[in-house]
Each structure stands twice: as C-alpha cells, then as structure tokens.
Design an enzyme around this catalytic site. Structure first.
Site, PDB file in Angstrom:
ATOM      1  N   PRO A   2       0.660  -1.477   0.020  1.00 31.03           N
ATOM      2  CA  PRO A   2       0.015   0.239   0.392  1.00 31.03           C
ATOM      3  C   PRO A   2       0.957   1.274  -0.045  1.00 31.03           C
ATOM      4  O   PRO A   2       1.551   1.472   1.059  1.00 31.03           O
ATOM      5  CB  PRO A   2      -0.622   0.109   1.274  1.00 31.03           C
ATOM      6  N   GLU A   3       0.314   2.214  -1.398  1.00 33.05           N
ATOM      7  CA  GLU A   3       0.791   3.563  -1.523  1.00 33.05           C
ATOM      8  C   GLU A   3      -0.506   4.284  -0.938  1.00 33.05           C
ATOM      9  O   GLU A   3      -1.310   4.136  -0.320  1.00 33.05           O
ATOM     10  CB  GLU A   3       1.757   3.763  -2.262  1.00 33.05           C
ATOM     11  N   LYS A  60       0.349   7.031   4.608  1.00 33.21           N
ATOM     12  CA  LYS A  60       0.136   5.912   4.894  1.00 33.21           C
ATOM     13  C   LYS A  60      -0.406   5.419   5.546  1.00 33.21           C
ATOM     14  O   LYS A  60      -0.110   4.659   6.392  1.00 33.21           O
ATOM     15  CB  LYS A  60       1.503   5.323   4.393  1.00 33.21           C
ATOM     16  N   HIS A  93      -3.212 -14.930  10.326  1.00 35.24           N
ATOM     17  CA  HIS A  93      -2.780 -13.357   9.861  1.00 35.24           C
ATOM     18  C   HIS A  93      -3.747 -12.599  10.355  1.00 35.24           C
ATOM     19  O   HIS A  93      -3.530 -11.067   9.820  1.00 35.24           O
ATOM     20  CB  HIS A  93      -2.257 -13.291   8.560  1.00 35.24           C
ATOM     21  N   ARG A 111       2.852  -9.984   7.267  1.00 39.81           N
ATOM     22  CA  ARG A 111       4.767  -9.612   7.270  1.00 39.81           C
ATOM     23  C   ARG A 111       4.651  -8.965   8.711  1.00 39.81           C
ATOM     24  O   ARG A 111       5.578  -9.354   8.923  1.00 39.81           O
ATOM     25  CB  ARG A 111       5.742  -8.881   6.347  1.00 39.81           C
ATOM     26  N   ARG A 253      15.774   0.450  -2.810  1.00 41.42           N
ATOM     27  CA  ARG A 253      14.533  -0.363  -3.786  1.00 41.42           C
ATOM     28  C   ARG A 253      15.090  -0.353  -4.811  1.00 41.42           C
ATOM     29  O   ARG A 253      15.753  -0.567  -5.986  1.00 41.42           O
ATOM     30  CB  ARG A 253      13.399   0.648  -2.831  1.00 41.42           C
TER      31      ARG A 253
END
Length: 264
Positions: A2-3, A60, A93, A111, A253
């Site tokens: 997500p951005e 974010k 999760h 994660r 990145r």
DNA sequence: TCCTATGTTGTATG
DNA sequence: ACATACAACATAGG
C-alpha cells in the site's frame, strides 16, 4: 503493497462499520504490529462499547475514531483492511479484529511490518495534528520541495522521494511514476536539479497523487497503459515510448525507469 | 535453495 | 547535530 491511494482504499473498507458500537476487540498482544503500544493488552477494553465514528488518512497513515479514542494504523508492506461477516473465524495473520453487531473490522498482515497505536485526545493532538502537509495540500509549496531537495542534496532522487517526512504517501511505484513523468533519472542527486526541473517535479508529484487517489483510492481501479505503472513490475517491460525499461537497485529499492525518456 | 516483495527503523559511520 | 548507507524486521511465493 500500500501507498497513498491504496491506503485510502483500504481505510475505506471499514466504512460499512461506521456508527456501530464495538462489541469485542481481538488481538495477539505479542504480535509485532502492536510494538508501539505500551500496554497492548489494555487496548481491547479501551475500545469496548465505543462507537466507530470517523475515518481519515494522511499519506500512509490511517486514523479511526472511536469517540474519545483513536486507532492509528500503518499497513507496512503486506497489511490489508477488510470487513468480514460476523461468523468469520480469526485466521493466522488476522492481528486485529474489531467485532461489531453486523460485521467485523479485520486487519490482516502476514509480514507484520504494519503497526497500530491507540491515542487519547492529547496524543491525537500532538501526533495527528502536526503531520507534514500532504503533497496535494496547498501548503506543499515549490519552495518547500526545493528546500528539502537541498537538505538531501547528496542522495539520489529516488531515495529522497520515499522520505515520508516530506512526501507522505509516496512509495516505490509512485516515486518511479513521478520521476518517469518528470523525465528525471532516479539516480540524479537531489541537489543537482535546476529550478525548472524542481518546478516540473512539484507539478508531477501533485498530479500523480491526485490521479492515483481518483483511480485507485475509491475502488482500486487499474491505471491506464499510458502510465509507467502497468509496465514496471517485472523484467522485460517496455516504456510506452517503445524502449525497454531498466530495473535496478537505486537507494536500496528496486527502481524502474526508461533510459530513453529519463536522461541523466 | 535462493531470490524477491508497493516499508520503516535502528545503528554505524562520516 | 546532521546526513548517509545499510542491515534488520517476518512471511510467502516464484
């Protein structure tokens, strides 16, 4: 994942639950996503019986208002928000589940790079109300951008655009999209831009943020082929101009750019 | 097995 | 104090 616009999209997945009261909150107190909470175990009781009243986002970050308590969430790399039916059983999760009468508000994050905080009114005022202006905000001025680029003069543009203190919501794909549209090589040092280049960067930053919010923010639409976005994800992609795209590490990145359109 | 992943932070170094 | 570089975090999927 997500951005800026994806975060707005996910925050709105909880919208159907507005005006309902919290029946129960289920968390794994030791999950990494609660690392910023002093007493994770106290969170469920602090939200119990409160009415879900408000959804806001900033870059974010997501804010969810429950009367006099506010949950601030960050989705990290793999976080998602969704509404589950009342009979949904908590899965591996699902780290935060807020049970309402008609549905459950679920945060799922394999994660666990996401994070949650619970704020009272004082903390809300000191944290949320002192965030840097968003890129589409009137206070995000060209002068502000120029000053920040000077302060980060020796870092590549790509790395600088990822700094949330100046560009809330910009992430890996948005940074690449902005630089592609500005025709700037992502490896260029931030301090090397001319005044017209800074002006162009400012314009494209605002454009990409506005368009992403419009296309992705409400219903996760697919950006058109005229964007870099659909071409950038794997090796072998081509720029809409026809030239093969390059994918390389820049500033830590994976970065995608067109060596033809974005000259150094 | 090894590599990658739309993010942030702590730590070492200059 | 400030800026920069990079490992670390945890998991799944190719």
């Amino acid at each position: 994942m997500p951005e800026l616009a994806e975060v707005a999209y996910f925050a709105n997945r909880w919208r159907p639950g507005l005006d309902e009261r919290v029946r129960e909150v289920v968390i794994h107190p030791k999950a990494r996503v609660f690392r910023e909470l002093e007493r994770p175990r106290a969170m469920p009781e602090q939200l119990a019986r409160k009415r879900f009243q408000e959804i806001r986002t900033h870059g974010k970050q997501m804010l969810f208002g429950f009367e006099d308590r506010w949950l601030v969430g960050h989705l990290g790399m793999s976080g998602k928000l969704w509404c589950a039916p009342v009979n949904h059983r908590v899965e591996k999760h699902d780290h935060l589940v807020i049970r309402l009468r008609h549905r459950q508000l679920v945060f799922t994050d394999p994660r666990m790079f996401g994070s949650w905080q619970l704020l009272d009114e004082a903390a809300l005022d000191s944290l949320w109300n002192h965030l840097p202006p968003e890129v589409t905000d009137r206070r995000f001025t060209k002068a502000r951008l120029a000053a920040f680029l000077q302060r980060r003069a020796r870092r590549p543009l790509k790395a600088v655009l990822l700094m949330q203190e100046c560009f809330p919501g910009i992430g890996n794909w948005m940074a690449d999209e902005v630089l592609w549209r500005t025709q700037l090589d992502p490896r260029r040092l931030a301090g090397s831009l001319t005044e017209p280049e800074v002006a162009a960067l400012w314009k494209k930053l605002r454009l990409v943020c506005r368009q992403a919010m419009r296309i992705i923010g409400t219903d996760w639409g697919t950006p058109p082929r005229t964007w870099l976005f659909p071409h950038r994800w794997k090796d072998g992609g081509c720029c809409p101009c026809g030239a093969p795209l390059v994918r390389e590490d820049v500033g830590g990145r994976t970065t995608c750019w067109c060596p033809t359109c974005q000259e150094s």
